[in-house]
Design a protein around this motif. Structure first.
Motif, mmCIF file in Angstrom:
data_model
loop_
_atom_site.group_PDB
_atom_site.id
_atom_site.type_symbol
_atom_site.label_atom_id
_atom_site.label_comp_id
_atom_site.label_asym_id
_atom_site.label_seq_id
_atom_site.Cartn_x
_atom_site.Cartn_y
_atom_site.Cartn_z
ATOM 1 N N GLU A 13 0.831 -1.201 0.000
ATOM 2 C CA GLU A 13 0.000 0.000 0.000
ATOM 3 C C GLU A 13 0.867 1.253 0.000
ATOM 4 O OE1 GLU A 13 -3.292 -0.092 -0.272
ATOM 5 O OE2 GLU A 13 -3.160 -2.294 -0.348
ATOM 6 N N ILE A 14 0.359 2.320 -0.597
ATOM 7 C CA ILE A 14 1.060 3.612 -0.588
ATOM 8 C C ILE A 14 0.771 4.305 0.734
ATOM 9 C CG2 ILE A 14 1.231 5.876 -1.666
ATOM 10 C CD1 ILE A 14 0.425 4.586 -4.294
ATOM 11 N N PRO A 15 1.789 4.641 1.518
ATOM 12 C CA PRO A 15 1.558 5.302 2.803
ATOM 13 C C PRO A 15 0.845 6.638 2.616
ATOM 14 C CG PRO A 15 3.813 4.479 2.647
ATOM 15 C CD PRO A 15 3.219 4.348 1.284
ATOM 16 N N SER A 16 -0.171 6.880 3.419
ATOM 17 C CA SER A 16 -0.990 8.088 3.270
ATOM 18 C C SER A 16 -0.202 9.363 3.560
ATOM 19 C CB SER A 16 -2.204 8.015 4.206
ATOM 20 O OG SER A 16 -1.779 7.879 5.557
ATOM 21 N N MET A 26 10.558 5.129 -0.994
ATOM 22 C CA MET A 26 11.516 4.790 0.057
ATOM 23 C C MET A 26 10.833 4.033 1.190
ATOM 24 S SD MET A 26 14.084 8.082 0.190
ATOM 25 C CE MET A 26 15.338 7.269 1.209
ATOM 26 N N LEU A 27 9.572 4.378 1.458
ATOM 27 C CA LEU A 27 8.813 3.627 2.464
ATOM 28 C C LEU A 27 8.407 2.260 1.924
ATOM 29 C CD1 LEU A 27 6.592 6.546 3.809
ATOM 30 C CD2 LEU A 27 8.270 5.273 5.157
ATOM 31 N N ARG A 28 7.860 2.233 0.700
ATOM 32 C CA ARG A 28 7.356 0.974 0.141
ATOM 33 C C ARG A 28 8.481 -0.023 -0.125
ATOM 34 N NH1 ARG A 28 4.550 1.142 -4.955
ATOM 35 N NH2 ARG A 28 4.183 -1.043 -4.392
ATOM 36 N N ALA A 29 9.650 0.475 -0.556
ATOM 37 C CA ALA A 29 10.764 -0.428 -0.880
ATOM 38 C C ALA A 29 11.580 -0.816 0.345
ATOM 39 C CB ALA A 29 11.667 0.227 -1.925
ATOM 40 N N GLY A 30 11.152 -0.380 1.510
ATOM 41 C CA GLY A 30 11.831 -0.785 2.739
ATOM 42 C C GLY A 30 13.173 -0.114 2.938
ATOM 43 N N LEU A 31 13.315 1.144 2.488
ATOM 44 C CA LEU A 31 14.565 1.874 2.682
ATOM 45 C C LEU A 31 14.576 2.647 3.996
ATOM 46 C CD1 LEU A 31 14.589 1.352 -0.492
ATOM 47 C CD2 LEU A 31 16.035 3.374 -0.619
ATOM 48 N N ILE A 32 13.417 3.192 4.380
ATOM 49 C CA ILE A 32 13.340 4.022 5.578
ATOM 50 C C ILE A 32 12.080 3.681 6.371
ATOM 51 C CG2 ILE A 32 14.637 5.983 4.619
ATOM 52 C CD1 ILE A 32 11.903 7.372 4.109
ATOM 53 N N ARG A 33 12.115 4.065 7.642
ATOM 54 C CA ARG A 33 10.937 4.029 8.487
ATOM 55 C C ARG A 33 10.944 5.287 9.363
ATOM 56 N NH1 ARG A 33 9.331 1.189 5.241
ATOM 57 N NH2 ARG A 33 8.497 -0.934 5.391
ATOM 58 N N LYS A 34 9.779 5.858 9.539
ATOM 59 C CA LYS A 34 9.632 7.113 10.279
ATOM 60 C C LYS A 34 9.736 6.867 11.777
ATOM 61 C CE LYS A 34 6.221 10.815 10.974
ATOM 62 N NZ LYS A 34 4.892 11.311 10.543
ATOM 63 N N ALA A 35 10.587 7.677 12.438
ATOM 64 C CA ALA A 35 10.685 7.639 13.898
ATOM 65 C C ALA A 35 9.860 8.762 14.513
ATOM 66 C CB ALA A 35 12.144 7.758 14.335
ATOM 67 N N ASP A 516 10.925 -5.039 -9.172
ATOM 68 C CA ASP A 516 10.674 -3.744 -9.798
ATOM 69 C C ASP A 516 10.597 -2.625 -8.758
ATOM 70 O OD1 ASP A 516 10.674 -4.627 -12.391
ATOM 71 O OD2 ASP A 516 8.503 -4.910 -12.497
ATOM 72 N N LEU A 517 9.991 -2.903 -7.617
ATOM 73 C CA LEU A 517 9.861 -1.900 -6.561
ATOM 74 C C LEU A 517 11.226 -1.478 -6.034
ATOM 75 C CD1 LEU A 517 8.165 -0.268 -4.537
ATOM 76 C CD2 LEU A 517 8.015 -2.333 -3.125
ATOM 77 N N ILE A 518 12.078 -2.439 -5.765
ATOM 78 C CA ILE A 518 13.405 -2.151 -5.214
ATOM 79 C C ILE A 518 14.309 -1.517 -6.268
ATOM 80 C CG2 ILE A 518 15.485 -3.213 -4.229
ATOM 81 C CD1 ILE A 518 13.560 -5.306 -2.986
ATOM 82 N N GLY A 519 14.145 -1.911 -7.535
ATOM 83 C CA GLY A 519 14.785 -1.202 -8.622
ATOM 84 C C GLY A 519 16.224 -1.546 -8.917
ATOM 85 N N ILE A 520 16.651 -2.766 -8.617
ATOM 86 C CA ILE A 520 18.040 -3.165 -8.884
ATOM 87 C C ILE A 520 18.268 -3.190 -10.399
ATOM 88 C CG2 ILE A 520 19.676 -5.081 -8.639
ATOM 89 C CD1 ILE A 520 18.263 -5.586 -5.905
ATOM 90 N N PRO A 521 19.400 -2.657 -10.893
ATOM 91 C CA PRO A 521 19.582 -2.401 -12.325
ATOM 92 C C PRO A 521 19.407 -3.595 -13.249
ATOM 93 C CG PRO A 521 21.216 -1.192 -11.075
ATOM 94 C CD PRO A 521 20.491 -2.054 -10.090
ATOM 95 N N LEU A 522 19.941 -4.781 -12.904
ATOM 96 C CA LEU A 522 19.811 -5.948 -13.775
ATOM 97 C C LEU A 522 19.045 -7.058 -13.067
ATOM 98 C CD1 LEU A 522 23.218 -6.523 -15.631
ATOM 99 C CD2 LEU A 522 21.050 -5.758 -16.601
ATOM 100 N N ARG A 523 18.041 -7.603 -13.746
ATOM 101 C CA ARG A 523 17.272 -8.717 -13.189
ATOM 102 C C ARG A 523 17.482 -9.939 -14.060
ATOM 103 N NH1 ARG A 523 11.184 -7.903 -13.697
ATOM 104 N NH2 ARG A 523 11.392 -9.198 -15.571
ATOM 105 N N ILE A 524 17.950 -11.019 -13.441
ATOM 106 C CA ILE A 524 18.126 -12.298 -14.138
ATOM 107 C C ILE A 524 17.022 -13.245 -13.666
ATOM 108 C CG2 ILE A 524 19.645 -14.269 -14.508
ATOM 109 C CD1 ILE A 524 22.015 -12.411 -13.976
ATOM 110 N N THR A 525 16.190 -13.666 -14.592
ATOM 111 C CA THR A 525 15.080 -14.556 -14.265
ATOM 112 C C THR A 525 15.361 -15.954 -14.806
ATOM 113 O OG1 THR A 525 13.537 -12.695 -14.389
ATOM 114 C CG2 THR A 525 12.595 -14.920 -14.463
ATOM 115 N N ILE A 526 15.251 -16.938 -13.923
ATOM 116 C CA ILE A 526 15.511 -18.325 -14.305
ATOM 117 C C ILE A 526 14.188 -19.083 -14.235
ATOM 118 C CG2 ILE A 526 16.854 -20.399 -13.789
ATOM 119 C CD1 ILE A 526 18.849 -18.495 -12.367
#
Length: 571
Positions: A13-16, A26-35, A516-526
């Motif tokens: 979900e998109i934080p309100s 940054m919130l959705r991809a798990g980079l930060i959390r609000k203190a 896709d959310l995290i956005g790492i440059p190269l994705r290898i799918t097996i």
């Protein structure tokens, strides 16, 4: 790194609370959390990004002659009082008092601290120039922290301070930092522009901001496509239009009942807004001030504040009606001097002829108003907000606008701090002279958000390779493909590639969405079909390009692809 062993708390979900794309992602991809408001914890993915940005900054600061130190965050009030900024910073400064009732602050910046340090240690011109920098947290009690880490109360900053013996030395230091900043933001994989800027509370005569270009940026950049002129709109200027050549007409008072706004008056009288003089009122401790701008212009209050160089406030029309007997919506410059009002005017007022303005009488305006004949101005200055469509002050070409996120700011301070803090050195003749200083800041944590603002889509982040938390992510779509995924993971890790291997027992759709959310440059799918054919699927997150690589060539192909994706490499 195995996803199952790494802390990446993604959100669906998109934080309100989030407004900008960078804050949401940054919130959705798990980079930060609000203190707390404007205060955030940086989680493992973000910490990897911060470390990469920091390493680039450190390398370029060292290359430009910088020496790294770590100054106190808690600073004594005395040095701030000596510089005069203890009161100037006002409520934006976090203040505290120790058990002995001594005043301190949490450093919003470190000009006072570094100047005091150098003052007590450096005595001779032979020890100059000096370029000292640090990377640490800064604290500013923003009245309205917002946009995640973009405008936070606690943030990570690189600040370098240069100490030179003369202006020539300062110019060399400034140019060295300017070029270092260009290398830093290029190496970070960002599209940016250096623009002329207002120096604000830091002070000094010359400054440039480095803007990461993004449609959602809170700063407006005015620039010329025909030359290299570019400036923050707080600082930007424009060439003056040609002066009117028409003959002066007799002053005329006309009834304009219930026409109290620029659109209403111009429509009622059949004139364009550039023919109208708009009169705005401000008050200092000593007097009321009228500021004149053309009807189609906006007043730039940053420029006004720099001109006044003292505290001032907007004077509401209702107050003027009581104090100066000036009717709301019908004020103009004619007769203001007789009321004891100081009159300032934008330079464009000089070019006007037979203008329209308020008559200082309710429901009336004046036509054919002319400078000198009908009213006087105490001071002319560039006071308007420059905008797209104006003419370039350098070459006369039409100016354009874009938006950006400020990630760096460099200043020529001169002797602003060294004089008041009595920081001097002895020159060749034994004479005491103040250090000539510059300061140069980069928002390390702000770069993270700016990079996301510039590089995202509806699915998530698209990290530039140099600052991405990982270079490659591997997705195995089923248990049968785990062995091949493990082999590729080990192969790539062995040659130094930073890999996030999604080994979770999750549905393929979940893995694709998180990748896709995290956005790492190269994705290898097996997947089963391609693996049976001896191939893997590869996607470039930044460009969207999809490729098929032979399983036996994955390592060499990855290394070649990463080499092509890496911008701004330096020796």
């Amino acid at each position: 790194m195995r996803y199952s062993q790494y802390y990446i708390p993604t959100l669906r979900e998109i934080p309100s609370e989030a407004e900008l794309a960078s804050h949401k992602l940054m919130l959705r991809a798990g980079l930060i959390r609000k203190a707390a408001a404007g205060i955030y914890s940086f989680l493992p993915l973000a910490q990897r990004v911060l470390k990469k940005i920091t390493r680039i900054v450190e390398e370029e600061m060292d290359r430009a002659g910088g020496m790294q130190v770590l100054l106190p965050i808690v600073q004594p009030a005395e040095i701030w009082k000596q510089s005069g900024r203890w009161e100037v910073y006002g409520d934006e400064m976090f203040r505290l008092r120790d058990r002995h009732r001594r005043d301190f602050c949490l450093g919003p910046t470190h000009e006072e601290m570094i100047t005091t340090l150098i003052k007590n240690e450096v005595r001779s011109y032979r020890e100059l120039p000096l370029r000292i920098y640090q990377i640490q947290n800064k604290y500013r009690d923003e009245i309205r922290p917002r946009f995640g880490v973009m405008r936070a109360r606690e943030f990570i900053m690189k600040d370098l301070y240069s100490f030179d013996r003369d202006e020539e030395g300062l110019n060399r230091s400034y140019q060295a930092m300017y070029e270092a900043y260009e290398r830093i933001f290029t190496r970070c994989g960002l599209i940016f522009r250096a623009v002329e800027a207002d120096s604000g509370a830091i002070g000094g005569d010359v400054s440039h901001e480095f803007m990461v270009l993004a449609p959602s940026g809170e700063a407006v950049i005015v620039y010329c496509e025909a030359c290299d002129y570019a400036a923050n709109n707080e600082k930007a200027s424009a060439a003056l239009p040609p002066a009117a050549t028409e003959g002066l007409l007799p002053l005329e008072k006309v009834a304009t009942p219930n026409q109290a706004t620029v659109p209403a008056v111009t429509a009622f009288l059949g004139v364009t807004p550039d023919r109208l003089i708009k009169t705005l009122f401000y008050q200092t401790a000593e007097e009321y001030i009228a500021v004149l701008v053309r009807g189609d212009d906006e007043l730039n209050e940053i420029k006004l504040g720099n001109l006044l160089n003292k505290p001032y406030r907007f004077a509401p029309p209702e107050e003027l009606a009581v104090k100066l007997d000036l009717p709301v919506g019908y004020v103009g410059p004619v007769g203001l001097k007789e009321k004891g009002v100081k009159v300032l005017a934008d330079l464009r007022i000089k070019t006007m002829s037979n203008a329209v303005c308020g008559a200082n009488v309710k429901d009336y305006h004046l036509r054919h108003v002319n400078l000198e004949r009908d009213f006087a101005v105490d001071t002319f200055a560039d006071l308007r907000l420059a905008k797209a469509g104006d003419l370039c002050p350098h070459c006369g070409h039409t100016l354009a606008e874009t938006r950006g996120v400020e990630v760096g700011h460099i200043f020529k301070l001169g002797t602003k701090y060294s004089k008041v803090l009595e920081a001097t050195f002895r020159d060749e003749d034994g004479e005491e002279k103040p250090f000539i200083m510059g300061c140069y800041g980069i928002g390390i944590s702000r770069i993270v958000a700016a990079a996301i603002e510039q590089n995202n889509d509806q699915d998530g982040i698209k990290w530039p390779l140099p600052i991405a938390p990982f270079q490659v992510t591997i997705l195995a779509l089923g248990q049968e493909q785990q062995a091949a995924a493990e082999e590729i993971y080990q192969e790539l890790t062995a040659v130094g590639v930073e890999v996030l291997y999604d080994d979770r027992d999750e549905r393929p759709g979940v893995k694709f969405k998180d990748a896709d959310l995290i956005g790492i440059p190269l994705r290898i799918t097996i997947g089963p079909k391609r693996l049976a054919q001896g191939e893997v699927e590869v996607k470039n997150r930044m460009t969207g390009e999809e490729m098929l690589w032979p399983r036996t060539e994955v390592t060499s192909q990855v290394l070649a692809c990463l080499e092509k994706m890496h911008p701004g490499k330096t020796d």
